[in-house]
Design a protein around this motif. Structure first.
Motif, PDB file in Angstrom:
ATOM      1  N   HIS A  53       0.794  -1.089   0.040  1.00 33.90           N
ATOM      2  CA  HIS A  53       0.098  -0.040  -0.139  1.00 33.90           C
ATOM      3  C   HIS A  53       0.790   1.176  -0.051  1.00 33.90           C
ATOM      4  CE1 HIS A  53      -3.618  -2.543   0.722  1.00 33.90           C
ATOM      5  NE2 HIS A  53      -2.859  -3.011   1.419  1.00 33.90           N
ATOM      6  N   PRO A  54       1.469   1.561  -1.111  1.00 36.22           N
ATOM      7  CA  PRO A  54       2.506   2.761  -1.139  1.00 36.22           C
ATOM      8  C   PRO A  54       1.585   4.026  -0.898  1.00 36.22           C
ATOM      9  CG  PRO A  54       1.746   1.906  -3.329  1.00 36.22           C
ATOM     10  CD  PRO A  54       1.521   1.014  -2.605  1.00 36.22           C
ATOM     11  N   GLU A  55       0.322   4.031  -1.050  1.00 36.67           N
ATOM     12  CA  GLU A  55      -0.725   5.328  -0.869  1.00 36.67           C
ATOM     13  C   GLU A  55      -0.407   5.608   0.586  1.00 36.67           C
ATOM     14  OE1 GLU A  55      -3.430   1.538  -0.632  1.00 36.67           O
ATOM     15  OE2 GLU A  55      -1.826   2.230  -1.793  1.00 36.67           O
ATOM     16  N   ALA A  56       0.054   4.665   1.491  1.00 37.57           N
ATOM     17  CA  ALA A  56       0.033   5.045   2.902  1.00 37.57           C
ATOM     18  C   ALA A  56       1.199   6.442   2.950  1.00 37.57           C
ATOM     19  CB  ALA A  56       0.703   4.013   3.781  1.00 37.57           C
ATOM     20  N   TYR A  57       2.307   6.170   2.150  1.00 33.65           N
ATOM     21  CA  TYR A  57       3.199   7.249   2.095  1.00 33.65           C
ATOM     22  C   TYR A  57       2.425   8.708   1.755  1.00 33.65           C
ATOM     23  CZ  TYR A  57       6.592   3.485   2.109  1.00 33.65           C
ATOM     24  OH  TYR A  57       7.199   2.421   2.307  1.00 33.65           O
ATOM     25  N   LEU A  58       1.469   8.873   0.982  1.00 29.48           N
ATOM     26  CA  LEU A  58       0.720  10.100   0.620  1.00 29.48           C
ATOM     27  C   LEU A  58       0.030  10.701   1.681  1.00 29.48           C
ATOM     28  CD1 LEU A  58      -0.767   9.350  -2.805  1.00 29.48           C
ATOM     29  CD2 LEU A  58       1.133  10.760  -2.255  1.00 29.48           C
ATOM     30  N   LEU A  59      -0.461   9.590   2.548  1.00 32.20           N
ATOM     31  CA  LEU A  59      -1.121   9.970   3.934  1.00 32.20           C
ATOM     32  C   LEU A  59      -0.052  10.583   4.898  1.00 32.20           C
ATOM     33  CD1 LEU A  59      -3.711   6.964   4.218  1.00 32.20           C
ATOM     34  CD2 LEU A  59      -4.125   9.168   3.454  1.00 32.20           C
ATOM     35  N   ALA A  60       1.167   9.842   4.818  1.00 28.56           N
ATOM     36  CA  ALA A  60       2.296  10.746   5.621  1.00 28.56           C
ATOM     37  C   ALA A  60       2.440  11.941   5.193  1.00 28.56           C
ATOM     38  CB  ALA A  60       3.342   9.462   5.797  1.00 28.56           C
ATOM     39  N   ALA A  61       2.826  12.127   3.867  1.00 26.35           N
ATOM     40  CA  ALA A  61       3.231  13.465   3.343  1.00 26.35           C
ATOM     41  C   ALA A  61       2.049  14.466   3.538  1.00 26.35           C
ATOM     42  CB  ALA A  61       3.345  13.105   1.634  1.00 26.35           C
ATOM     43  N   LEU A  62       0.916  14.079   3.822  1.00 22.52           N
ATOM     44  CA  LEU A  62      -0.100  15.161   4.097  1.00 22.52           C
ATOM     45  C   LEU A  62       0.209  15.716   5.471  1.00 22.52           C
ATOM     46  CD1 LEU A  62      -3.275  13.849   2.235  1.00 22.52           C
ATOM     47  CD2 LEU A  62      -1.742  15.736   1.549  1.00 22.52           C
ATOM     48  N   ARG A  99      13.439   4.042  -2.875  1.00 25.74           N
ATOM     49  CA  ARG A  99      13.043   4.732  -1.715  1.00 25.74           C
ATOM     50  C   ARG A  99      12.182   5.911  -1.993  1.00 25.74           C
ATOM     51  NH1 ARG A  99      17.823   3.972   2.597  1.00 25.74           N
ATOM     52  NH2 ARG A  99      15.778   4.277   4.118  1.00 25.74           N
ATOM     53  N   LEU A 100      11.363   6.229  -0.802  1.00 27.75           N
ATOM     54  CA  LEU A 100      10.687   7.608  -1.142  1.00 27.75           C
ATOM     55  C   LEU A 100      10.942   8.315  -0.083  1.00 27.75           C
ATOM     56  CD1 LEU A 100       8.511   9.030  -2.922  1.00 27.75           C
ATOM     57  CD2 LEU A 100       6.984   8.304  -0.855  1.00 27.75           C
ATOM     58  N   ALA A 101      11.637   9.816  -0.436  1.00 32.45           N
ATOM     59  CA  ALA A 101      11.841  10.929   0.753  1.00 32.45           C
ATOM     60  C   ALA A 101      10.402  11.709   0.897  1.00 32.45           C
ATOM     61  CB  ALA A 101      12.810  11.693   0.546  1.00 32.45           C
ATOM     62  N   LEU A 102       9.957  11.829   2.090  1.00 31.82           N
ATOM     63  CA  LEU A 102       8.671  12.685   2.220  1.00 31.82           C
ATOM     64  C   LEU A 102       8.869  14.102   1.800  1.00 31.82           C
ATOM     65  CD1 LEU A 102       7.319  10.985   5.175  1.00 31.82           C
ATOM     66  CD2 LEU A 102       6.525  10.660   2.766  1.00 31.82           C
ATOM     67  N   PRO A 103       8.019  14.740   1.726  1.00 30.40           N
ATOM     68  CA  PRO A 103       8.021  16.119   1.212  1.00 30.40           C
ATOM     69  C   PRO A 103       8.778  17.158   2.005  1.00 30.40           C
ATOM     70  CG  PRO A 103       5.937  15.586   0.727  1.00 30.40           C
ATOM     71  CD  PRO A 103       6.678  14.463   1.420  1.00 30.40           C
ATOM     72  N   ALA A 118       7.471  14.292  -6.949  1.00 33.40           N
ATOM     73  CA  ALA A 118       5.973  14.064  -7.312  1.00 33.40           C
ATOM     74  C   ALA A 118       5.113  14.031  -6.133  1.00 33.40           C
ATOM     75  CB  ALA A 118       5.809  12.755  -8.173  1.00 33.40           C
ATOM     76  N   VAL A 119       5.445  13.298  -5.204  1.00 36.19           N
ATOM     77  CA  VAL A 119       4.915  13.381  -3.863  1.00 36.19           C
ATOM     78  C   VAL A 119       4.970  14.887  -3.221  1.00 36.19           C
ATOM     79  CG1 VAL A 119       4.756  12.424  -1.571  1.00 36.19           C
ATOM     80  CG2 VAL A 119       5.151  10.865  -3.463  1.00 36.19           C
ATOM     81  N   LEU A 120       5.708  15.512  -3.560  1.00 35.20           N
ATOM     82  CA  LEU A 120       6.011  17.011  -3.040  1.00 35.20           C
ATOM     83  C   LEU A 120       4.988  17.754  -3.876  1.00 35.20           C
ATOM     84  CD1 LEU A 120       7.110  19.794  -1.505  1.00 35.20           C
ATOM     85  CD2 LEU A 120       8.647  19.679  -3.470  1.00 35.20           C
ATOM     86  N   LEU A 121       4.712  17.436  -5.226  1.00 40.41           N
ATOM     87  CA  LEU A 121       3.944  18.283  -5.856  1.00 40.41           C
ATOM     88  C   LEU A 121       2.447  17.808  -5.371  1.00 40.41           C
ATOM     89  CD1 LEU A 121       3.283  20.158  -8.163  1.00 40.41           C
ATOM     90  CD2 LEU A 121       3.483  18.108  -9.874  1.00 40.41           C
ATOM     91  N   TYR A 122       2.181  16.507  -5.493  1.00 39.22           N
ATOM     92  CA  TYR A 122       0.764  15.948  -5.055  1.00 39.22           C
ATOM     93  C   TYR A 122       0.414  16.932  -3.691  1.00 39.22           C
ATOM     94  CZ  TYR A 122      -2.697  12.882  -3.166  1.00 39.22           C
ATOM     95  OH  TYR A 122      -3.857  12.402  -2.747  1.00 39.22           O
ATOM     96  N   THR A 123       1.272  16.858  -2.544  1.00 36.30           N
ATOM     97  CA  THR A 123       1.081  17.461  -1.289  1.00 36.30           C
ATOM     98  C   THR A 123       0.925  18.697  -1.373  1.00 36.30           C
ATOM     99  OG1 THR A 123       2.399  15.668  -0.473  1.00 36.30           O
ATOM    100  CG2 THR A 123       1.869  17.622   0.987  1.00 36.30           C
ATOM    101  N   LEU A 124       1.592  19.615  -2.232  1.00 40.48           N
ATOM    102  CA  LEU A 124       1.237  21.151  -2.305  1.00 40.48           C
ATOM    103  C   LEU A 124       0.008  21.425  -3.091  1.00 40.48           C
ATOM    104  CD1 LEU A 124       4.983  22.081  -3.609  1.00 40.48           C
ATOM    105  CD2 LEU A 124       3.853  22.753  -1.384  1.00 40.48           C
ATOM    106  N   ILE A 125      -0.210  20.377  -4.135  1.00 38.12           N
ATOM    107  CA  ILE A 125      -1.642  20.777  -4.657  1.00 38.12           C
ATOM    108  C   ILE A 125      -2.863  20.552  -3.808  1.00 38.12           C
ATOM    109  CG2 ILE A 125      -3.121  19.901  -6.598  1.00 38.12           C
ATOM    110  CD1 ILE A 125      -0.553  19.733  -8.293  1.00 38.12           C
ATOM    111  N   PHE A 126      -2.721  19.365  -3.130  1.00 36.09           N
ATOM    112  CA  PHE A 126      -3.738  18.746  -2.213  1.00 36.09           C
ATOM    113  C   PHE A 126      -3.980  19.670  -1.113  1.00 36.09           C
ATOM    114  CE2 PHE A 126      -5.801  16.427   1.010  1.00 36.09           C
ATOM    115  CZ  PHE A 126      -6.550  15.324   0.405  1.00 36.09           C
ATOM    116  N   GLN A 127      -2.797  20.207  -0.449  1.00 32.96           N
ATOM    117  CA  GLN A 127      -2.983  21.069   0.721  1.00 32.96           C
ATOM    118  C   GLN A 127      -3.312  22.452   0.467  1.00 32.96           C
ATOM    119  OE1 GLN A 127      -2.944  19.790   3.523  1.00 32.96           O
ATOM    120  NE2 GLN A 127      -1.329  18.316   4.055  1.00 32.96           N
ATOM    121  N   SER A 128      -3.038  23.043  -0.896  1.00 38.08           N
ATOM    122  CA  SER A 128      -3.331  24.214  -1.150  1.00 38.08           C
ATOM    123  C   SER A 128      -4.811  24.507  -1.424  1.00 38.08           C
ATOM    124  CB  SER A 128      -2.558  24.658  -2.534  1.00 38.08           C
ATOM    125  OG  SER A 128      -2.869  24.021  -3.422  1.00 38.08           O
TER     126      SER A 128
END
Length: 167
Positions: A53-62, A99-103, A118-128
């Motif tokens: 479940h790599p999507e767990a990293y997106l939740l952590a990034a947020l 491996r993935l570094a968080l934003p 890409a995870v940084l961009l996702y997080t910026l767009i999601f949070q903004s």
């Protein structure tokens, strides 16, 4: 009180013979993760992209504080892409594309792989909140590039460029 740890001769020889490098250890843990929950969790802690479940990293990034603060000043897709384009380095802080570094780490060290960015961009767009329907956003990380899909748009990120296009 101390704990005694005992390994039988079979376990000791297994480790001595089979693990000669960190990549051998990761390979062994990856194989074990199919049947061993602790090994699977170790891969998440290692931030391996080869998890169920790599999507767990997106939740952590947020949850990243610096990225959330930065997102308050993002008013367009161009603003978000600009932040990512200003990241100077193209290599992961981990020295591996697996491996993935968080934003917040990408921002702090000013470097990241295509997946990290890409995870940084996702997080910026999601949070903004510049994309109203965040449920339709998704991220594809494959090979040497990442793609972020939202609305009728896609942002492609590889080690050399960021390309934004609309359908």
């Amino acid at each position: 009180e101390t704990a005694d740890v005992h390994m039988d001769d079979t376990s000791a020889s297994f480790y001595q013979e089979d693990i000669k490098s960190s990549s051998d250890a990761i390979h062994m843990i990856t194989e074990m993760s199919a049947s061993d929950r602790t090994a699977e969790l170790a891969l998440y802690a290692y931030r391996s992209l080869h998890v169920q479940h790599p999507e767990a990293y997106l939740l952590a990034a947020l949850r990243d504080v610096k990225t959330r603060e930065l997102a308050r000043n993002i008013y367009s897709i161009s603003d978000a892409i600009g932040v990512v384009e200003n990241i100077r380095g193209n290599a992961s802080i981990f020295g591996s594309e697996d491996r993935l570094a968080l934003p917040d780490c990408v921002l702090l060290f000013n470097t990241g792989s295509h997946a990290d960015k890409a995870v940084l961009l996702y997080t910026l767009i999601f949070q903004s909140k510049i994309v109203e329907d965040t449920e339709s956003m998704y991220l594809l990380i494959a090979g040497n590039e990442s793609k972020l899909y939202f609305k009728d748009s896609v942002v492609k990120i590889d080690s050399k460029s960021i390309q934004f296009s609309t359908a």
